[in-house]
Design a protein around this motif. Structure first.
Motif, PDB file in Angstrom:
ATOM      1  N   GLU A   7       0.834  -1.200   0.000  1.00 34.02           N
ATOM      2  CA  GLU A   7       0.000   0.000   0.000  1.00 34.02           C
ATOM      3  C   GLU A   7       0.867   1.248   0.000  1.00 34.02           C
ATOM      4  O   GLU A   7       0.494   2.281  -0.562  1.00 34.02           O
ATOM      5  CB  GLU A   7      -0.908   0.002   1.236  1.00 34.02           C
ATOM      6  CG  GLU A   7      -1.945   1.108   1.243  1.00 34.02           C
ATOM      7  CD  GLU A   7      -2.953   0.999   0.107  1.00 34.02           C
ATOM      8  OE1 GLU A   7      -3.390   2.063  -0.392  1.00 34.02           O
ATOM      9  OE2 GLU A   7      -3.301  -0.129  -0.280  1.00 34.02           O
ATOM     10  N   ALA A   8       2.047   1.140   0.605  1.00 33.57           N
ATOM     11  CA  ALA A   8       2.978   2.273   0.601  1.00 33.57           C
ATOM     12  C   ALA A   8       3.411   2.630  -0.817  1.00 33.57           C
ATOM     13  O   ALA A   8       3.686   3.801  -1.114  1.00 33.57           O
ATOM     14  CB  ALA A   8       4.201   1.949   1.456  1.00 33.57           C
ATOM     15  N   ALA A   9       3.462   1.637  -1.700  1.00 33.43           N
ATOM     16  CA  ALA A   9       3.829   1.907  -3.089  1.00 33.43           C
ATOM     17  C   ALA A   9       2.772   2.766  -3.769  1.00 33.43           C
ATOM     18  O   ALA A   9       3.093   3.659  -4.564  1.00 33.43           O
ATOM     19  CB  ALA A   9       4.019   0.593  -3.849  1.00 33.43           C
ATOM     20  N   VAL A  10       1.517   2.498  -3.478  1.00 32.35           N
ATOM     21  CA  VAL A  10       0.427   3.299  -4.049  1.00 32.35           C
ATOM     22  C   VAL A  10       0.507   4.727  -3.524  1.00 32.35           C
ATOM     23  O   VAL A  10       0.368   5.695  -4.291  1.00 32.35           O
ATOM     24  CB  VAL A  10      -0.945   2.677  -3.722  1.00 32.35           C
ATOM     25  CG1 VAL A  10      -2.075   3.565  -4.242  1.00 32.35           C
ATOM     26  CG2 VAL A  10      -1.053   1.282  -4.328  1.00 32.35           C
ATOM     27  N   ASP A  11       0.750   4.877  -2.249  1.00 28.12           N
ATOM     28  CA  ASP A  11       0.878   6.218  -1.670  1.00 28.12           C
ATOM     29  C   ASP A  11       2.068   6.952  -2.284  1.00 28.12           C
ATOM     30  O   ASP A  11       1.978   8.143  -2.608  1.00 28.12           O
ATOM     31  CB  ASP A  11       1.066   6.103  -0.152  1.00 28.12           C
ATOM     32  CG  ASP A  11       1.179   7.468   0.511  1.00 28.12           C
ATOM     33  OD1 ASP A  11       0.229   8.269   0.400  1.00 28.12           O
ATOM     34  OD2 ASP A  11       2.227   7.736   1.135  1.00 28.12           O
ATOM     35  N   PHE A  12       3.168   6.241  -2.480  1.00 31.87           N
ATOM     36  CA  PHE A  12       4.345   6.820  -3.127  1.00 31.87           C
ATOM     37  C   PHE A  12       4.005   7.284  -4.539  1.00 31.87           C
ATOM     38  O   PHE A  12       4.387   8.384  -4.967  1.00 31.87           O
ATOM     39  CB  PHE A  12       5.462   5.775  -3.162  1.00 31.87           C
ATOM     40  CG  PHE A  12       6.719   6.224  -3.848  1.00 31.87           C
ATOM     41  CD1 PHE A  12       7.636   7.032  -3.195  1.00 31.87           C
ATOM     42  CD2 PHE A  12       7.002   5.820  -5.153  1.00 31.87           C
ATOM     43  CE1 PHE A  12       8.806   7.439  -3.826  1.00 31.87           C
ATOM     44  CE2 PHE A  12       8.163   6.226  -5.791  1.00 31.87           C
ATOM     45  CZ  PHE A  12       9.068   7.037  -5.123  1.00 31.87           C
ATOM     46  N   ALA A  13       3.272   6.464  -5.272  1.00 32.87           N
ATOM     47  CA  ALA A  13       2.918   6.791  -6.662  1.00 32.87           C
ATOM     48  C   ALA A  13       1.980   7.985  -6.733  1.00 32.87           C
ATOM     49  O   ALA A  13       1.997   8.727  -7.723  1.00 32.87           O
ATOM     50  CB  ALA A  13       2.269   5.585  -7.326  1.00 32.87           C
ATOM     51  N   ARG A  14       1.176   8.194  -5.720  1.00 33.39           N
ATOM     52  CA  ARG A  14       0.262   9.341  -5.713  1.00 33.39           C
ATOM     53  C   ARG A  14       0.990  10.651  -5.436  1.00 33.39           C
ATOM     54  O   ARG A  14       0.474  11.727  -5.724  1.00 33.39           O
ATOM     55  CB  ARG A  14      -0.835   9.131  -4.678  1.00 33.39           C
ATOM     56  CG  ARG A  14      -1.874   8.088  -5.086  1.00 33.39           C
ATOM     57  CD  ARG A  14      -3.077   8.120  -4.150  1.00 33.39           C
ATOM     58  NE  ARG A  14      -4.169   7.339  -4.686  1.00 33.39           N
ATOM     59  CZ  ARG A  14      -4.688   6.252  -4.102  1.00 33.39           C
ATOM     60  NH1 ARG A  14      -4.175   5.814  -2.954  1.00 33.39           N
ATOM     61  NH2 ARG A  14      -5.690   5.597  -4.657  1.00 33.39           N
ATOM     62  N   ARG A  15       2.184  10.561  -4.872  1.00 31.60           N
ATOM     63  CA  ARG A  15       2.941  11.762  -4.529  1.00 31.60           C
ATOM     64  C   ARG A  15       4.165  11.983  -5.417  1.00 31.60           C
ATOM     65  O   ARG A  15       4.860  12.985  -5.264  1.00 31.60           O
ATOM     66  CB  ARG A  15       3.380  11.688  -3.055  1.00 31.60           C
ATOM     67  CG  ARG A  15       2.223  11.720  -2.077  1.00 31.60           C
ATOM     68  CD  ARG A  15       2.691  11.682  -0.635  1.00 31.60           C
ATOM     69  NE  ARG A  15       3.306  10.400  -0.286  1.00 31.60           N
ATOM     70  CZ  ARG A  15       4.595  10.211  -0.094  1.00 31.60           C
ATOM     71  NH1 ARG A  15       5.456  11.214  -0.216  1.00 31.60           N
ATOM     72  NH2 ARG A  15       5.067   9.023   0.221  1.00 31.60           N
TER      73      ARG A  15
END
Length: 224
Positions: free
Chosen positions: A114-122
């Motif tokens: 899930e951290a990867a998705v958050d990273f991709a959003r930023r």
């Protein structure tokens, strides 16, 4: 297109299940000032971060090491530390990586988390070299480099993301759009077209481009 370039077979292949290192920002070089010590500047979004010798070394090797170090080895913290046991800046390197994470210049991400998705959003990826197309002999391989001097060759899906992702607001939006594109249908390598699967595969295959500075990662406008 010449074939005298390293070829990446990892893009959109099997996913890793452990955190990889992803450097963030654009290197601006060594800065000399008449009334202060020499430092090294990295642009992060619309700000500039000054780094020490140890920090810029750690940020640089976080991209990966040139061959003969294999670019298909997952570039984790442990692999990086093992690859540089006797370098003059190796002492304290583990702690320096944590300092860079704290500055927002480095991320340690499991591509499937899930951290990867958050990273991709930023964050997003930005091409830093030229696209060189493919060839009749090898239509599945797309070159990236300089005119007459290909540096790395990648698959069609990765080439598309490399030159188009920055047109979206962030990397997550690009993965979502890519999943809806015609190129995502009927993929011969069996990857999924759901945005999470595309993101994981992209992060898994990005290392060869980072190693040769064919792409950079940066925060998106408004990200903190």
């Amino acid at each position: 297109m010449s074939t005298h370039a390293s070829t990446s077979t990892r893009p959109f292949a099997a996913h890793t299940a452990y955190p990889l290192l992803f450097p963030v920002g654009m290197f601006l070089g060594e800065v000399h000032s008449p009334d202060g010590p020499v430092h090294h500047d990295v642009r992060l979004g619309n700000t500039t971060v000054s780094l020490t010798e140890n920090e810029v070394f750690a940020w640089g090797v976080a991209h990966g090491l040139p061959r003969p170090s294999p670019t298909d080895v997952p570039w984790t913290r442990a692999v990086l530390l093992e690859a540089l046991p006797n370098h003059e800046y190796s002492f304290g390197l583990d702690r320096t990586l944590d300092v860079l994470i704290g500055k927002g210049l480095l991320a340690e991400i499991d591509p499937q988390s899930e951290a990867a998705v958050d990273f991709a959003r930023r964050h997003n990826i930005f091409p830093t070299l030229m696209g060189l197309g493919n060839s009749a002999e090898h239509p599945e391989s797309w070159g990236i480099g300089l005119p007459g001097a290909p540096i790395v060759e990648v698959t069609g899906p990765l080439f598309l993301m490399w030159h188009q992702a920055h047109l979206d607001d962030n990397l997550w939006a690009a993965c979502s759009r890519f999943g809806d594109s015609d190129l995502a249908d009927g993929s011969e390598d069996g990857r999924g077209t759901e945005p999470r699967a595309i993101l994981a595969a992209l992060l898994d295959g990005l290392r060869p481009l980072l190693t040769v500075n064919a792409v950079r990662i940066d925060i998106t406008h408004g990200a903190t």
